[in-house]
Design a protein around this motif. Structure first.
Motif, PDB file in Angstrom:
ATOM      1  N   ARG A   1      -4.259   3.279  10.283  1.00 13.21           N
ATOM      2  CA  ARG A   1      -3.805   1.974  10.779  1.00 13.21           C
ATOM      3  C   ARG A   1      -3.755   1.894  12.300  1.00 13.21           C
ATOM      4  O   ARG A   1      -3.522   0.817  12.852  1.00 13.21           O
ATOM      5  CB  ARG A   1      -2.443   1.633  10.189  1.00 13.21           C
ATOM      6  CG  ARG A   1      -2.481   1.410   8.696  1.00 13.21           C
ATOM      7  CD  ARG A   1      -1.236   0.716   8.195  1.00 13.21           C
ATOM      8  NE  ARG A   1      -1.254   0.537   6.751  1.00 13.21           N
ATOM      9  CZ  ARG A   1      -0.312  -0.091   6.069  1.00 13.21           C
ATOM     10  NH1 ARG A   1       0.732  -0.605   6.711  1.00 13.21           N
ATOM     11  NH2 ARG A   1      -0.399  -0.214   4.751  1.00 13.21           N
TER      12      ARG A   1
ATOM     13  N   GLY B   1     -14.496  -2.310  -1.036  1.00 13.77           N
ATOM     14  CA  GLY B   1     -15.776  -1.918  -0.461  1.00 13.77           C
ATOM     15  C   GLY B   1     -16.852  -1.902  -1.519  1.00 13.77           C
ATOM     16  O   GLY B   1     -16.795  -2.640  -2.503  1.00 13.77           O
TER      17      GLY B   1
ATOM     18  N   LEU C   1      -6.816   4.283   4.991  1.00  6.54           N
ATOM     19  CA  LEU C   1      -7.406   4.042   6.296  1.00  6.54           C
ATOM     20  C   LEU C   1      -6.363   4.225   7.397  1.00  6.54           C
ATOM     21  O   LEU C   1      -5.173   3.945   7.200  1.00  6.54           O
ATOM     22  CB  LEU C   1      -7.984   2.625   6.356  1.00  6.54           C
ATOM     23  CG  LEU C   1      -9.197   2.355   5.453  1.00  6.54           C
ATOM     24  CD1 LEU C   1      -9.505   0.866   5.428  1.00  6.54           C
ATOM     25  CD2 LEU C   1     -10.405   3.142   5.910  1.00  6.54           C
TER      26      LEU C   1
ATOM     27  N   HIS D   1     -11.772   7.328  -2.321  1.00  4.12           N
ATOM     28  CA  HIS D   1     -11.071   6.047  -2.436  1.00  4.12           C
ATOM     29  C   HIS D   1      -9.554   6.161  -2.232  1.00  4.12           C
ATOM     30  O   HIS D   1      -8.953   5.252  -1.630  1.00  4.12           O
ATOM     31  CB  HIS D   1     -11.370   5.388  -3.778  1.00  4.12           C
ATOM     32  CG  HIS D   1     -11.003   3.937  -3.822  1.00  4.12           C
ATOM     33  ND1 HIS D   1     -11.774   2.957  -3.240  1.00  4.12           N
ATOM     34  CD2 HIS D   1      -9.937   3.295  -4.364  1.00  4.12           C
ATOM     35  CE1 HIS D   1     -11.198   1.777  -3.424  1.00  4.12           C
ATOM     36  NE2 HIS D   1     -10.090   1.951  -4.101  1.00  4.12           N
TER      37      HIS D   1
ATOM     38  N   LEU E   1      -9.416  -1.401  10.645  1.00  8.06           N
ATOM     39  CA  LEU E   1      -9.233  -0.990   9.252  1.00  8.06           C
ATOM     40  C   LEU E   1     -10.534  -1.025   8.450  1.00  8.06           C
ATOM     41  O   LEU E   1     -10.695  -1.815   7.517  1.00  8.06           O
ATOM     42  CB  LEU E   1      -8.161  -1.859   8.595  1.00  8.06           C
ATOM     43  CG  LEU E   1      -6.752  -1.682   9.162  1.00  8.06           C
ATOM     44  CD1 LEU E   1      -5.770  -2.592   8.450  1.00  8.06           C
ATOM     45  CD2 LEU E   1      -6.296  -0.239   9.069  1.00  8.06           C
ATOM     46  N   TRP E   2     -11.476  -0.131   8.812  1.00 11.22           N
ATOM     47  CA  TRP E   2     -12.718   0.000   8.053  1.00 11.22           C
ATOM     48  C   TRP E   2     -13.319   1.382   8.309  1.00 11.22           C
ATOM     49  O   TRP E   2     -13.037   2.024   9.320  1.00 11.22           O
ATOM     50  CB  TRP E   2     -13.721  -1.091   8.425  1.00 11.22           C
ATOM     51  CG  TRP E   2     -14.217  -1.043   9.848  1.00 11.22           C
ATOM     52  CD1 TRP E   2     -13.592  -1.556  10.949  1.00 11.22           C
ATOM     53  CD2 TRP E   2     -15.438  -0.442  10.311  1.00 11.22           C
ATOM     54  NE1 TRP E   2     -14.340  -1.319  12.078  1.00 11.22           N
ATOM     55  CE2 TRP E   2     -15.487  -0.647  11.719  1.00 11.22           C
ATOM     56  CE3 TRP E   2     -16.481   0.239   9.702  1.00 11.22           C
ATOM     57  CZ2 TRP E   2     -16.538  -0.190  12.504  1.00 11.22           C
ATOM     58  CZ3 TRP E   2     -17.541   0.691  10.483  1.00 11.22           C
ATOM     59  CH2 TRP E   2     -17.563   0.472  11.860  1.00 11.22           C
TER      60      TRP E   2
ATOM     61  N   GLU F   1       0.827  -1.217   0.000  1.00 16.21           N
ATOM     62  CA  GLU F   1       0.000   0.000   0.000  1.00 16.21           C
ATOM     63  C   GLU F   1       0.854   1.257   0.000  1.00 16.21           C
ATOM     64  O   GLU F   1       1.809   1.394   0.770  1.00 16.21           O
ATOM     65  CB  GLU F   1      -0.921   0.004   1.217  1.00 16.21           C
ATOM     66  CG  GLU F   1      -1.898   1.160   1.216  1.00 16.21           C
ATOM     67  CD  GLU F   1      -2.935   1.030   2.307  1.00 16.21           C
ATOM     68  OE1 GLU F   1      -4.134   0.997   1.982  1.00 16.21           O
ATOM     69  OE2 GLU F   1      -2.539   0.943   3.486  1.00 16.21           O
TER      70      GLU F   1
ATOM     71  N   GLN G   1     -15.536   1.044   3.185  1.00 19.12           N
ATOM     72  CA  GLN G   1     -14.125   0.744   2.966  1.00 19.12           C
ATOM     73  C   GLN G   1     -13.673  -0.306   3.980  1.00 19.12           C
ATOM     74  O   GLN G   1     -13.858  -0.125   5.190  1.00 19.12           O
ATOM     75  CB  GLN G   1     -13.269   1.992   3.134  1.00 19.12           C
ATOM     76  CG  GLN G   1     -13.472   3.066   2.076  1.00 19.12           C
ATOM     77  CD  GLN G   1     -12.691   4.326   2.410  1.00 19.12           C
ATOM     78  OE1 GLN G   1     -12.949   4.988   3.408  1.00 19.12           O
ATOM     79  NE2 GLN G   1     -11.727   4.664   1.566  1.00 19.12           N
ATOM     80  N   LEU G   2     -13.102  -1.401   3.506  1.00 18.92           N
ATOM     81  CA  LEU G   2     -12.503  -2.426   4.353  1.00 18.92           C
ATOM     82  C   LEU G   2     -11.145  -2.780   3.759  1.00 18.92           C
ATOM     83  O   LEU G   2     -11.027  -3.003   2.549  1.00 18.92           O
ATOM     84  CB  LEU G   2     -13.371  -3.691   4.419  1.00 18.92           C
ATOM     85  CG  LEU G   2     -14.767  -3.548   5.002  1.00 18.92           C
ATOM     86  CD1 LEU G   2     -15.782  -3.350   3.871  1.00 18.92           C
ATOM     87  CD2 LEU G   2     -15.144  -4.780   5.814  1.00 18.92           C
ATOM     88  N   HIS G   3     -10.140  -2.848   4.597  1.00 23.61           N
ATOM     89  CA  HIS G   3      -8.795  -3.114   4.075  1.00 23.61           C
ATOM     90  C   HIS G   3      -8.689  -4.552   3.586  1.00 23.61           C
ATOM     91  O   HIS G   3      -9.200  -5.488   4.205  1.00 23.61           O
ATOM     92  CB  HIS G   3      -7.735  -2.851   5.142  1.00 23.61           C
ATOM     93  CG  HIS G   3      -6.393  -2.539   4.563  1.00 23.61           C
ATOM     94  ND1 HIS G   3      -5.577  -3.510   4.020  1.00 23.61           N
ATOM     95  CD2 HIS G   3      -5.744  -1.363   4.394  1.00 23.61           C
ATOM     96  CE1 HIS G   3      -4.471  -2.946   3.568  1.00 23.61           C
ATOM     97  NE2 HIS G   3      -4.539  -1.642   3.787  1.00 23.61           N
ATOM     98  N   HIS G   4      -8.011  -4.718   2.436  1.00 26.34           N
ATOM     99  CA  HIS G   4      -7.872  -6.053   1.844  1.00 26.34           C
ATOM    100  C   HIS G   4      -7.000  -6.971   2.697  1.00 26.34           C
ATOM    101  O   HIS G   4      -7.020  -8.192   2.533  1.00 26.34           O
ATOM    102  CB  HIS G   4      -7.270  -5.930   0.449  1.00 26.34           C
ATOM    103  CG  HIS G   4      -7.801  -6.949  -0.523  1.00 26.34           C
ATOM    104  ND1 HIS G   4      -8.118  -8.237  -0.153  1.00 26.34           N
ATOM    105  CD2 HIS G   4      -8.075  -6.880  -1.851  1.00 26.34           C
ATOM    106  CE1 HIS G   4      -8.551  -8.917  -1.199  1.00 26.34           C
ATOM    107  NE2 HIS G   4      -8.549  -8.120  -2.243  1.00 26.34           N
TER     108      HIS G   4
ATOM    109  N   HIS H   1      -7.710  -0.912   0.004  1.00 31.11           N
ATOM    110  CA  HIS H   1      -8.990  -1.263   0.616  1.00 31.11           C
ATOM    111  C   HIS H   1     -10.020  -1.546  -0.473  1.00 31.11           C
ATOM    112  O   HIS H   1      -9.925  -1.061  -1.596  1.00 31.11           O
ATOM    113  CB  HIS H   1      -9.488  -0.155   1.560  1.00 31.11           C
ATOM    114  CG  HIS H   1      -9.413   1.217   0.982  1.00 31.11           C
ATOM    115  ND1 HIS H   1      -8.480   2.156   1.388  1.00 31.11           N
ATOM    116  CD2 HIS H   1     -10.137   1.827   0.022  1.00 31.11           C
ATOM    117  CE1 HIS H   1      -8.637   3.270   0.710  1.00 31.11           C
ATOM    118  NE2 HIS H   1      -9.643   3.106  -0.125  1.00 31.11           N
TER     119      HIS H   1
END
Length: 547
Positions: A116, A24, A114, A110, A120-121, A15, A144-147, A22
Motif C-alpha cells: 500500500r 486481475g 499489494l 493471489h 496498487l498494481w 482486506e 493484479q489491480l486492487h479493487h 485485488h
C-alpha cells in the motif's frame, strides 16, 4: 488529493491476509517467431510509454489523520522494476511449463497483498513456458489491480489503453495525455478535505432519499394493491393466472424464483484460509451464442446454466447435492454507457441456478425465469444503490469487523445468503497485442470472500468465453476438476433439444362456420376460391427447427 468514495474504500477496509481484495487476469502470450529478447524489459518500456494515459496506475494511497475518514489518492510515479517482475518457471519433461503450472503459480501469488505504500498494481511475467503447436515462443502474464481502484469494467477500460490491435504498438501523445497532478496536503489540509468530503457525502445521500422512497413506495403499491385497485377483468385474469402458475410450481416442488429463500449450506460457505486454488477454462463463443439463441436465452442465462450444471456435477460427486437450488450472487454494473472512470460502480443481486433439477431443460427454464425476475427488480432498484456515503469512523469499524469476522468464523454461524459469486464482464472481440506479443487467453482472477469461497468470473475475448475459477485452497482445491465439469456442462447445453411450441388451439364450431360462410357481397359477385391447404406444422415449430 482525491478521497476515495465509500464503496471503493470498503475494499481496503475489508482486506485481510485471508481475503485479498485485488482483481486481475492470467494471460497466455505468443511472441513473434524468432523472438530472443527480454520480454519483461520490453513490457516495462511499453508501460513506461503508456503511463501518461493510466492515472489509475500512477497514484498511491494517502491515509487521513487518525484514520477518521477514507484515504485519498495522490500522484506517485511507479518503479516499474518493482511493479513488473519476472518469474522463471521450471522445465517440465524437457518441454517447459504448461497451464497447470501457471494456474498453480496464480494460486500461490493471489493471496500476497499489494504494497500500500506503492501504486496498487503488479504484473508478473512468467518465462520458461512450453512452445506453441508450431514452435511459437510463449510467455504468460498474471496481473493484479486492487479493487479499491477499479471494478471489472474499469479494468477493461485500462486494458484498452495498454493493449494494441497489432504487434506494432501505436504512438502515444504523452504531452496531451498527462493531466493535472494531485499533490499531498498537510495535516490541516487533509482534515479540512475530510470534513468537506463528509459534508458532500451526507448532502448527496440526503438528496437521494426522497427519490428512493418514491421508487420503493411505487413498487410496494404495484406489488400489493395495483390489481385490486384497478379491479379490471384483464388484470384480475393476469393475477389469477400468476397465482395458478405459482401454485403449480409449488405442487411440483419448484419454488417461485421471483422470491428467493435462504441458500443451502455447502462446503463453499465457510471462512477462508490464506490459500487459493485457481483454474481457467475457455469456451467457443460462437457455439455458445448459436445454442443460446435457439433457446431464446441471453448470454448471461447461458453462463449461469453452464456454471450451475458444473456445480451440480461437482456436488453429485463430492456430495452432498443440496435439495434446494444453489444461489449465485451476481454483480450488476451501475456504470453509465461510455463511463471509463477508474472506480467501482456496481451492486449485487441474487439468482437461483436450479441445481436441484435433474432435467437440463427444466433447469434452463428455471434459470431464464430467475434472470427475468432479477432484471425486473434491478431495473428499479439499481439506481438506489449508493456508491458513496459518509465514512467518519467507518475505517475503524470495518477493519475491526473484517478481522473479527474471519477469526471468529462468523460465516459458519450466519444464515447462508448465496453459495457462489458469478460475474460476467463484456470484453473485446478482436485479437489484442501487448508489447508485440499476441494475447491468447484472458482468464479473470477475482475475489473470494468469507462465506463465499468460490468466485467464477467470465469475460468474452476474441470470439471466446474465458472463465476464471478462484477458490479458497482448503474449501475447494479441485478447481481443475470443476473446470472440466464446466466443459461437460457446455456440451450438455449444446445437446439440449429445443422445446417445441404448443400447437394452436382448434377453432370453435361457431368460428369455423363463420370462416366457411362467405359474405353476401362476395357471393353475389363470384365464388370464393379455395385456399391452398397448409402443412400442419406451425410457424413457430418451423422456426425452431430451422434454429
Amino acid at each position: 488529493m482525491k478521497q476515495l468514495a465509500g464503496l471503493d474504500a470498503s475494499f481496503l477496509y475489508l482486506e485481510t491476509p485471508q481475503m485479498p481484495m485485488h482483481v486481475g487476469a492470467l494471460h497466455l502470450l505468443e511472441l513473434p517467431v524468432g523472438y530472443d529478447g527480454d520480454y519483461a524489459e520490453d513490457l516495462r518500456e511499453h508501460m513506461r510509454a503508456r503511463m501518461p494515459l493510466l492515472p489509475a496506475l500512477r497514484r498511491r494511497l494517502l491515509a487521513m489523520p487518525l484514520g477518521l475518514s477514507n484515504p485519498g489518492w495522490v500522484d506517485a510515479e511507479p518503479d516499474l522494476d518493482e511493479h513488473i517482475v519476472e518469474i522463471a518457471l521450471p522445465n517440465v519433461n524437457g518441454q517447459g511449463s504448461g497451464m497447470a503450472e501457471l494456474e498453480a503459480q496464480v494460486g500461490l501469488l493471489h493471496p500476497v497483498l499489494l504494497d500500500r505504500s506503492r501504486p496498487l498494481w503488479k504484473f508478473h511475467v512468467f518465462t520458461g513456458l512450453e512452445s506453441g503447436p508450431e514452435g511459437q515462443p510463449r510467455v504468460a502474464l498474471y496481473t493484479q489491480l486492487h479493487h479499491a481502484a477499479v471494478d471489472g469494467q474499469a479494468a477493461v477500460a485500462l486494458a484498452q489503453v495498454i493493449l494494441d490491435l497489432s504487434p506494432e504498438p501505436r504512438a502515444i501523445d504523452t504531452l496531451a495525455a498527462r493531466g493535472r497532478r494531485r499533490g499531498q496536503l498537510g495535516t490541516v489540509g487533509m482534515l479540512r478535505a475530510a470534513v468537506g468530503q463528509q459534508w458532500k457525502q451526507t448532502v448527496k445521500l440526503a438528496r437521494s432519499l426522497p427519490n428512493a422512497a418514491t421508487i420503493l413506495g411505487g413498487m410496494a403499491v404495484k406489488s400489493l394493491g395495483g390489481a385490486a385497485a384497478e379491479a379490471s377483468v384483464d388484470k384480475l385474469r393476469t393475477l389469477l393466472s400468476s397465482v395458478a402458475e405459482q401454485t403449480t410450481a409449488v405442487v411440483r416442488g419448484r419454488k417461485s424464483v421471483a422470491s428467493l429463500g435462504p441458500a443451502p449450506r455447502t462446503r463453499f460457505n465457510v471462512s477462508l484460509s490464506a490459500t487459493r486454488s485457481f483454474a481457467g477454462v475457455t469456451l467457443p463463443l460462437a457455439d455458445l451464442n448459436r445454442t443460446r439463441k435457439r433457446h431464446g436465452a441471453s448470454l448471461n442465462d447461458a453462463v449461469l446454466f453452464v456454471i450451475g450444471g458444473a456445480l451440480r456435477r461437482y456436488f453429485a460427486k463430492h456430495g452432498p447435492l443440496p435439495r434446494r437450488s444453489l444461489i449465485a450472487a451476481v454483480p450488476v454494473s451501475t456504470r453509465a454507457a461510455g463511463d471509463t472512470t477508474s472506480n467501482n460502480q456496481a451492486t449485487m443481486t441474487f439468482m437461483s441456478l436450479g441445481t436441484q433439477l435433474g432435467d437440463p431443460a427444466e433447469r434452463l427454464t428455471h434459470v431464464m425465469a430467475s434472470s427475468k425476475a432479477m432484471k425486473a427488480q434491478m431495473a428499479q432498484l439499481k439506481s438506489l444503490m449508493p456508491t458513496d456515503f459518509p465514512s467518519m469512523g467507518i475505517p475503524w469499524l470495518m477493519q475491526a469487523g473484517a478481522m473479527l469476522y474471519g477469526r471468529a468464523r462468523v460465516a459458519e454461524k450466519l444464515p447462508v445468503v448465496a453459495n457462489v459469486v458469478i460475474s460476467n464482464v463484456p470484453g473485446p472481440q478482436l485479437p489484442l497485442y501487448l508489447a508485440g506479443a499476441k494475447m491468447l487467453t484472458n482468464y479473470p482472477t477475482s475475489i473470494a470472500v468469507h462465506g463465499l469461497a468460490l468466485n467464477v468470473t467470465v469475460q468474452t475475448y476474441n470470439q471466446s468465453l474465458d472463465i476464471g475459477l478462484m477458490a479458497c485452497g482448503e474449501a475447494l482445491p479441485e478447481t481443475a476438476e470443476l473446470a472440466a465439469y464446466v466443459e461437460a456442462a457446455f456440451m450438455e447445453f449444446q445437446a439440449l433439444p429445443v422445446a417445441e411450441a404448443a400447437p394452436a388451439p382448434a377453432p370453435t364450431a361457431r368460428k369455423a362456420a363463420a370462416k366457411k360462410a362467405p359474405s353476401k357481397k362476395v357471393a353475389a359477385k363470384k365464388p370464393v376460391a379455395k385456399a391452398t391447404p397448409r402443412p400442419r406444422a406451425s410457424t413457430a415449430r418451423r422456426k425452431a427447427a430451422a434454429g
